[in-house]
Design an enzyme around this catalytic site. Structure first.
Site, PDB file in Angstrom:
ATOM      1  N   ASN A 109       0.804  -1.228   0.000  1.00 42.30           N
ATOM      2  CA  ASN A 109       0.000   0.000   0.000  1.00 42.30           C
ATOM      3  C   ASN A 109       0.835   1.276   0.000  1.00 42.30           C
ATOM      4  O   ASN A 109       0.396   2.307  -0.508  1.00 42.30           O
ATOM      5  CB  ASN A 109      -0.908  -0.018   1.249  1.00 42.30           C
ATOM      6  N   TYR A 176       3.285   9.271 -11.451  1.00 42.58           N
ATOM      7  CA  TYR A 176       2.354   8.470 -10.636  1.00 42.58           C
ATOM      8  C   TYR A 176       1.572   7.491 -11.515  1.00 42.58           C
ATOM      9  O   TYR A 176       1.460   6.307 -11.201  1.00 42.58           O
ATOM     10  CB  TYR A 176       1.403   9.428  -9.905  1.00 42.58           C
ATOM     11  N   THR A 211      -7.225  11.481   2.051  1.00 42.44           N
ATOM     12  CA  THR A 211      -6.021  11.195   2.835  1.00 42.44           C
ATOM     13  C   THR A 211      -5.027  12.341   2.617  1.00 42.44           C
ATOM     14  O   THR A 211      -5.239  13.217   1.768  1.00 42.44           O
ATOM     15  CB  THR A 211      -5.333   9.879   2.407  1.00 42.44           C
TER      16      THR A 211
HETATM   17  P1  NAD Z   1      -1.080   8.632   2.697  1.00 40.05           P
HETATM   18  O1  NAD Z   1      -0.040   9.615   2.334  1.00 40.05           O
HETATM   19  O2  NAD Z   1      -2.154   9.033   3.643  1.00 40.05           O
HETATM   20  O3  NAD Z   1      -0.436   7.280   3.235  1.00 40.05           O
HETATM   21  C1  NAD Z   1       0.669   6.715   2.611  1.00 40.05           C
HETATM   22  C2  NAD Z   1       1.529   6.061   3.684  1.00 40.05           C
HETATM   23  O4  NAD Z   1       2.675   5.487   3.036  1.00 40.05           O
HETATM   24  C3  NAD Z   1       2.044   7.068   4.705  1.00 40.05           C
HETATM   25  O5  NAD Z   1       1.857   6.579   6.008  1.00 40.05           O
HETATM   26  C4  NAD Z   1       3.514   7.207   4.360  1.00 40.05           C
HETATM   27  O6  NAD Z   1       4.327   7.517   5.477  1.00 40.05           O
HETATM   28  C5  NAD Z   1       3.817   5.829   3.793  1.00 40.05           C
HETATM   29  N1  NAD Z   1       5.017   5.812   2.957  1.00 40.05           N
HETATM   30  C6  NAD Z   1       5.373   6.698   1.991  1.00 40.05           C
HETATM   31  N2  NAD Z   1       6.564   6.378   1.487  1.00 40.05           N
HETATM   32  C7  NAD Z   1       6.974   5.257   2.131  1.00 40.05           C
HETATM   33  C8  NAD Z   1       8.127   4.456   2.042  1.00 40.05           C
HETATM   34  N3  NAD Z   1       9.134   4.762   1.220  1.00 40.05           N
HETATM   35  N4  NAD Z   1       8.219   3.369   2.848  1.00 40.05           N
HETATM   36  C9  NAD Z   1       7.225   3.066   3.710  1.00 40.05           C
HETATM   37  N5  NAD Z   1       6.112   3.805   3.858  1.00 40.05           N
HETATM   38  C10 NAD Z   1       5.992   4.903   3.070  1.00 40.05           C
HETATM   39  O7  NAD Z   1      -1.717   8.184   1.295  1.00 40.05           O
HETATM   40  P2  NAD Z   1      -2.906   7.165   0.944  1.00 40.05           P
HETATM   41  O8  NAD Z   1      -3.865   7.917   0.123  1.00 40.05           O
HETATM   42  O9  NAD Z   1      -3.386   6.464   2.141  1.00 40.05           O
HETATM   43  O10 NAD Z   1      -2.099   6.193  -0.035  1.00 40.05           O
HETATM   44  C11 NAD Z   1      -2.059   4.785   0.143  1.00 40.05           C
HETATM   45  C12 NAD Z   1      -2.023   4.130  -1.229  1.00 40.05           C
HETATM   46  O11 NAD Z   1      -3.248   4.379  -1.897  1.00 40.05           O
HETATM   47  C13 NAD Z   1      -0.914   4.668  -2.136  1.00 40.05           C
HETATM   48  O12 NAD Z   1      -0.326   3.593  -2.840  1.00 40.05           O
HETATM   49  C14 NAD Z   1      -1.657   5.573  -3.075  1.00 40.05           C
HETATM   50  O13 NAD Z   1      -1.012   5.701  -4.334  1.00 40.05           O
HETATM   51  C15 NAD Z   1      -2.976   4.830  -3.202  1.00 40.05           C
HETATM   52  N6  NAD Z   1      -4.086   5.656  -3.697  1.00 40.05           N
HETATM   53  C16 NAD Z   1      -4.496   6.754  -2.997  1.00 40.05           C
HETATM   54  C17 NAD Z   1      -5.547   7.519  -3.508  1.00 40.05           C
HETATM   55  C18 NAD Z   1      -6.046   8.757  -2.802  1.00 40.05           C
HETATM   56  O14 NAD Z   1      -6.798   9.518  -3.425  1.00 40.05           O
HETATM   57  N7  NAD Z   1      -5.713   8.986  -1.532  1.00 40.05           N
HETATM   58  C19 NAD Z   1      -6.157   7.150  -4.700  1.00 40.05           C
HETATM   59  C20 NAD Z   1      -5.709   6.026  -5.388  1.00 40.05           C
HETATM   60  C21 NAD Z   1      -4.675   5.285  -4.858  1.00 40.05           C
END
Ligand code: NAD
Length: 271
Positions: A109, A176, A211
């Site tokens: 994730n 991305y 988020t």
């Molecule tokens: P977020 O920023 O709230 O959480 C991401 C987490 O990943 C954070 O806790 C961060 O510290 C951690 N992280 C970042 N780099 C890291 C690394 N190198 N090693 C370990 N941990 C690391 O974001 P989110 O929205 O919860 O994102 C989670 C996943 O969902 C991601 O893969 C993101 O691409 C995907 N996503 C998010 C959305 C959105 O709109 N929020 C939409 C589609 C996909």
């Protein structure tokens, strides 16, 4: 009412009332310190799984682990881990196996959102960084977890995005989008390779979710404004994505592999 004989037969395969069969399963969630990952770790803990909370931000690892333990009496392990560093990925796997003996589910994730363009000649740095975290780390961690997943007939859920197959009209999302398109193709290949071993691999592809990923990438504005930039009147909550991840990792989804699950409030339908 299910007759008792049939209930007992079902219980031979599934030992919990919910039917998810996640009790005592060992689940690694990367990026579990915040957002979708934190909600996902909590949702697995609620189902009785042993959760490994891995994140680059140590304080958040502690917070999420503490919440799972104090509110749910869950067995958990916090691991401070930067998934873009191979040695730290190796430690994540070995710490998990030392503490819990095996791995049943890997949720890839952890992710970041970056921007870069060709005309401004500023794409390479975000490209390398984003691909390292959003794609390479998922491939590497899956490879490291594979021997254990083969033993447990476990599964992998990668968190991709609708931006793996669309651009939302904005080319600056290129690094991305490339990382998520790659992640979708990795999922297809991994599912194909591992299905004869009984290991499933699927992707969850959310639309915009509330988020911190947006503010960390420098996107400002209210949730309403960010949602509207994606032509949506509202955005998803992280818990909704967690529910789908838990379902896909569970016994209920035992026939599902090699599939992308969009969860986007209709964003893709709107073009
Ligand atoms: P977020 O920023 O709230 O959480 C991401 C987490 O990943 C954070 O806790 C961060 O510290 C951690 N992280 C970042 N780099 C890291 C690394 N190198 N090693 C370990 N941990 C690391 O974001 P989110 O929205 O919860 O994102 C989670 C996943 O969902 C991601 O893969 C993101 O691409 C995907 N996503 C998010 C959305 C959105 O709109 N929020 C939409 C589609 C996909």
């Amino acid at each position: 009412m299910i007759p008792i004989g049939i209930k007992l037969a079902l219980n031979r395969y599934c030992q919990d009332n919910s039917g998810y069969c996640l009790k005592d399963k060992v689940v690694i969630v990367t990026g579990a310190g915040a957002g979708i990952g934190a909600s996902t770790a909590y949702a697995f803990a609620k189902e009785g799984a042993k959760v490994v909370v891995a994140d680059i931000i140590e304080d958040n690892v502690k917070k999420v682990t503490k919440r799972c333990e104090e509110e749910l009496c869950a067995k958990s392990l916090g691991v401070h881990c930067d998934v873009s560093v191979d040695e730290q990925c190796k430690s994540l796997i070995s710490d998990t196996v030392s503490k819990f003996g095996t791995i049943d589910v890997l949720v890839n994730n952890a992710g970041i959102l970056t921007f870069g363009t060709l005309l401004n000649a500023d794409i390479m740095e975000p490209y390398d960084k984003t691909l390292g975290i959003n794609l390479r780390a998922c491939v590497y961690l899956t490879m490291l977890a594979t021997p254990y997943l083969v033993q447990t007939k476990g599964n992998v859920v990668n968190i991709s995005s609708i931006l793996g197959c669309t651009y939302s009209g904005n080319s600056k999302y290129m690094p991305y989008c490339i990382s998520k398109a790659g992640l979708d193709h990795f999922m297809f290949g991994a599912a194909l390779e591992l299905s004869p071993c009984g290991v499933r691999v699927n992707n969850v592809c959310p639309g915009p979710v509330k988020t911190e990923i947006f503010s960390k990438a420098g996107v400002t504005g209210s949730w309403k404004e960010i949602g509207e930039s994606f032509k949506l009147t509202d955005m998803s909550e992280p818990e909704e994505i967690a529910d789908l991840i838990v379902y896909l990792a569970s016994y209920k989804a035992r026939s599902i592999t090699g599939v992308r699950y969009y969860i986007d409030r209709g964003h893709l339908l709107m073009g």
